[in-house]
Design an enzyme around this catalytic site. Structure first.
Site, PDB file in Angstrom:
ATOM      1  N   HIS A 123      -5.959 -35.639  14.302  1.00 54.62           N
ATOM      2  CA  HIS A 123      -4.850 -36.464  14.763  1.00 54.62           C
ATOM      3  C   HIS A 123      -3.747 -35.631  15.410  1.00 54.62           C
ATOM      4  CE1 HIS A 123      -6.348 -40.228  12.977  1.00 54.62           C
ATOM      5  NE2 HIS A 123      -6.893 -39.419  12.093  1.00 54.62           N
ATOM      6  N   GLU A 160       9.814  -5.528   4.322  1.00 52.55           N
ATOM      7  CA  GLU A 160       9.979  -6.893   3.824  1.00 52.55           C
ATOM      8  C   GLU A 160       9.694  -6.962   2.321  1.00 52.55           C
ATOM      9  OE1 GLU A 160       8.151  -7.184   8.027  1.00 52.55           O
ATOM     10  OE2 GLU A 160       7.955  -5.926   6.245  1.00 52.55           O
ATOM     11  N   LYS A 200       8.083  -2.590  13.632  1.00 49.08           N
ATOM     12  CA  LYS A 200       8.637  -2.251  12.315  1.00 49.08           C
ATOM     13  C   LYS A 200       9.567  -1.045  12.413  1.00 49.08           C
ATOM     14  CE  LYS A 200       5.353  -2.098   9.137  1.00 49.08           C
ATOM     15  NZ  LYS A 200       3.996  -1.957   8.548  1.00 49.08           N
ATOM     16  N   GLY A 254      -5.285  -3.303   4.468  1.00 48.35           N
ATOM     17  CA  GLY A 254      -4.574  -4.412   3.851  1.00 48.35           C
ATOM     18  C   GLY A 254      -5.287  -5.743   3.965  1.00 48.35           C
ATOM     19  N   ARG A 255      -5.826  -6.054   5.147  1.00 48.01           N
ATOM     20  CA  ARG A 255      -6.466  -7.359   5.340  1.00 48.01           C
ATOM     21  C   ARG A 255      -7.825  -7.447   4.663  1.00 48.01           C
ATOM     22  NH1 ARG A 255      -5.882  -4.370   9.706  1.00 48.01           N
ATOM     23  NH2 ARG A 255      -7.616  -3.759  11.043  1.00 48.01           N
ATOM     24  N   LYS A 285       0.825  -1.206   0.000  1.00 49.34           N
ATOM     25  CA  LYS A 285       0.000   0.000   0.000  1.00 49.34           C
ATOM     26  C   LYS A 285       0.864   1.262   0.000  1.00 49.34           C
ATOM     27  CE  LYS A 285      -4.083   1.922   2.269  1.00 49.34           C
ATOM     28  NZ  LYS A 285      -5.092   1.703   3.331  1.00 49.34           N
ATOM     29  N   GLU A 325      -5.812  -8.854  13.913  1.00 48.19           N
ATOM     30  CA  GLU A 325      -5.392  -7.488  13.603  1.00 48.19           C
ATOM     31  C   GLU A 325      -6.567  -6.525  13.738  1.00 48.19           C
ATOM     32  OE1 GLU A 325      -1.875  -6.747  10.831  1.00 48.19           O
ATOM     33  OE2 GLU A 325      -3.567  -6.076   9.619  1.00 48.19           O
TER      34      GLU A 325
END
Length: 529
Positions: A384, A212, A496, A267-268, A206, A353
């Site tokens: 399991h 990263e 960050k 973003g999400r 964005k 978030e």
């Protein structure tokens, strides 16, 4: 301003929570033959059975009263109308506009935003057509064989989850890959298997300065330049998606290969936007529009249906019941489809978030629990692995069983009903439990443990769109009840910022010496130097 804990509905639910110790799920079904029908909602291809939850008719009434007390109806209208409900960033939260298939105008700050949305969809369609027809080519003129989505968080989790879930709808032979890790290992290993001439990178950020993402993008750019005799044309191997047009251009993204983001999309919640270009390129634009259509249908249901038959509202209120009144602050997501393997990870970001906040919209510290830990795994693996604890452990978790009734590929007959049978069996065992017939306590199941079953015919673009929107709105419902902002994420910013400050100290010992000798961070870095 009084805390929401003083509301009459909240107080009534506090009282009900003291009574719930006497509730027995199996007995509730025996005494009320209509319990299943009263607690099952069918909408948007989904069948949502929440009848196996520790709630009574009275608890539902008080939860609905709580929703009315918190003016949930008004909040829903504000969400869809473009009001600036993201208070800390003074923005609207209009991911719903991205799937507004009615094309009705939507005014934000005096401007109809739908022409921008439609123009972005048109550009996505154009790029997908160019890719499919092999007119979109790399620096050497060869058509692309692979797409690498470079992003992190919402720019990665949503596109990766949907591309994997809808892999049987692929409209092209082009292979899709995703890179988000900052350590370089993931990207390096991926590039070893790819051809620089035929690899298209989609860089999604964005701000276009996410550490990263840009680090990985620079490494991808270097890889192209190191392996190319056409260094002046390397830009043809990159598409950018960002709200920062200037930084995209500075990086070298060609204007024709730039797609927009908007500050009114978090973003999400951004997979519905041009952030989803890697999805569209994998499954085709028609299927991407079906994804949008499914979400739009859930939007309509959420906005218009009465609360007692409104799936996001009821599921969100049940979450409130467990978190605030039964003090159970986690939710397991268990999909019975390998296509949905990464769905729990996607929902972790969406919920944790959005709802991991402790300060209200009134800038007060919340004196009640907010948010839940979201976790999960594909059904057979879960059974399991951690289901032992869920069935017989001292701690338990509500569970969402997500069950496509049919696979998207032809499978041997022996597989036909196994997933559905397994999910229902687990839900039934959790609810009913069992006393050991041999007077061996270790073979007893306490039961009375809740679950919800969400079933649909197949993992199709439309069904998946509805499912994702169901969970988006479920999270929003909780945020309204708790009076918190579901659309900011200040909690991720501090780490960050510190990482940016530490990078010079890791690269240059002189910079490290600037830190105080007693600083544990300096001592730790020195240990690794």
């Amino acid at each position: 301003m009084q805390s929401i804990t003083h509301l009459a509905a909240w107080q009534a639910l506090e009282y009900q929570s003291k009574m719930v110790k006497n509730l027995d799920l199996a007995n509730l079904f025996e005494t009320d033959p209509k319990r299943f029908n009263k607690n099952c909602i069918e909408t948007c291809e989904l069948v949502i059975d929440y009848s196996r939850n520790l709630i009574t008719d009275e608890i539902k009434i008080q939860l609905l009263n709580l929703a009315e007390s918190r003016q949930l109806n008004t909040a829903i209208e504000r969400l869809f109308s473009g009001d600036k409900i993201n208070l800390t960033e003074h923005r609207a939260a209009l991911h719903t506009a991205l799937r507004n298939t009615t094309k009705n105008p939507l005014i934000v700050d005096g401007e109809d935003i739908m022409p921008q949305v439609n123009a972005a969809l048109d550009k996505m369609s154009y790029l997908c057509d160019e890719l499919q027809s092999q007119r979109l080519v790399g620096y050497s003129g060869k058509p692309f064989t692979d797409i690498v989505n470079i992003g992190v968080g919402g720019s990665h989790l949503g596109p990766e989850m949907i591309t994997n879930a809808l892999k049987h709808f692929k409209s092209t032979t082009i292979k899709s890959h995703f890179a988000s890790s900052a350590d370089g290992e993931e990207l390096t290993q991926l590039l070893e298997s790819l051809n620089p001439e035929t690899t298209l990178f989609v860089v999604v950020s964005k701000s276009f300065n996410t550490l990263e993402t840009i680090t990985n993008a620079e490494s991808a750019k270097d890889w192209i330049l190191e392996n190319s005799d056409y260094s002046y044309d390397w830009q043809h191997n990159f598409i950018g998606v960002s709200a920062n047009k200037d930084l995209m251009s500075e990086f070298g993204i060609l204007e024709d290969n730039q797609l927009p983001m908007w500050n009114w999309v978090g973003g999400r919640f951004s997979l519905w936007s041009p952030v989803g270009i890697s999805i569209a390129m994998a499954i085709g634009m028609d299927n991407f529009k079906e994804l949008l259509q499914g979400a739009h249908e859930m939007d309509h249901h959420f906005r218009t249906e009465k609360f007692e038959r409104n799936a996001p509202v009821m599921l969100g209120l049940i979450d409130i019941w467990y978190i605030n009144f039964m003090k159970i602050n986690n939710l397991a997501i268990v999909p019975y489809s390998n296509s949905l393997k990464t769905f729990p990870s996607f929902l972790q970001q969406l919920f944790m978030e959005s709802l991991g906040k402790s300060v209200t919209n009134q800038n007060l510290s919340a004196d009640y629990e907010t948010g839940a830990i979201i976790w999960g795994e594909v059904g057979p693996n879960a059974q399991h692995a951690f289901f032992q604890l869920l069935h017989q452990g001292k701690q338990w978790s509500p569970i969402d069983f997500i069950v496509p009734l049919q696979p998207n590929v032809k499978t041997p007959e022996r597989h036909k009903h196994l997933s559905l049978a397994s999910a229902i069996a687990q839900s039934q065992a959790l609810m009913e439990g069992q006393k050991s017939p041999y007077s061996e306590p270790y073979r007893s199941y306490p039961g009375n443990r809740p679950s919800t079953i969400i079933a649909f015919p197949k993992v199709t673009p439309r069904a998946l769109g509805s499912l994702i929107a169901l969970y988006e709105h479920r999270a929003f419902v909780q945020s309204v009840i708790w009076d918190i902002n579901a659309f900011d994420q200040w909690g991720v910013e501090l780490g960050k910022a510190i990482a940016q400050e530490l990078l010079p100290a890791l690269k240059d010992k002189n910079e490290l010496l600037r830190l105080d000798k007693t600083d544990p961070t300096r001592q730790l870095i020195e240990k690794f130097s």
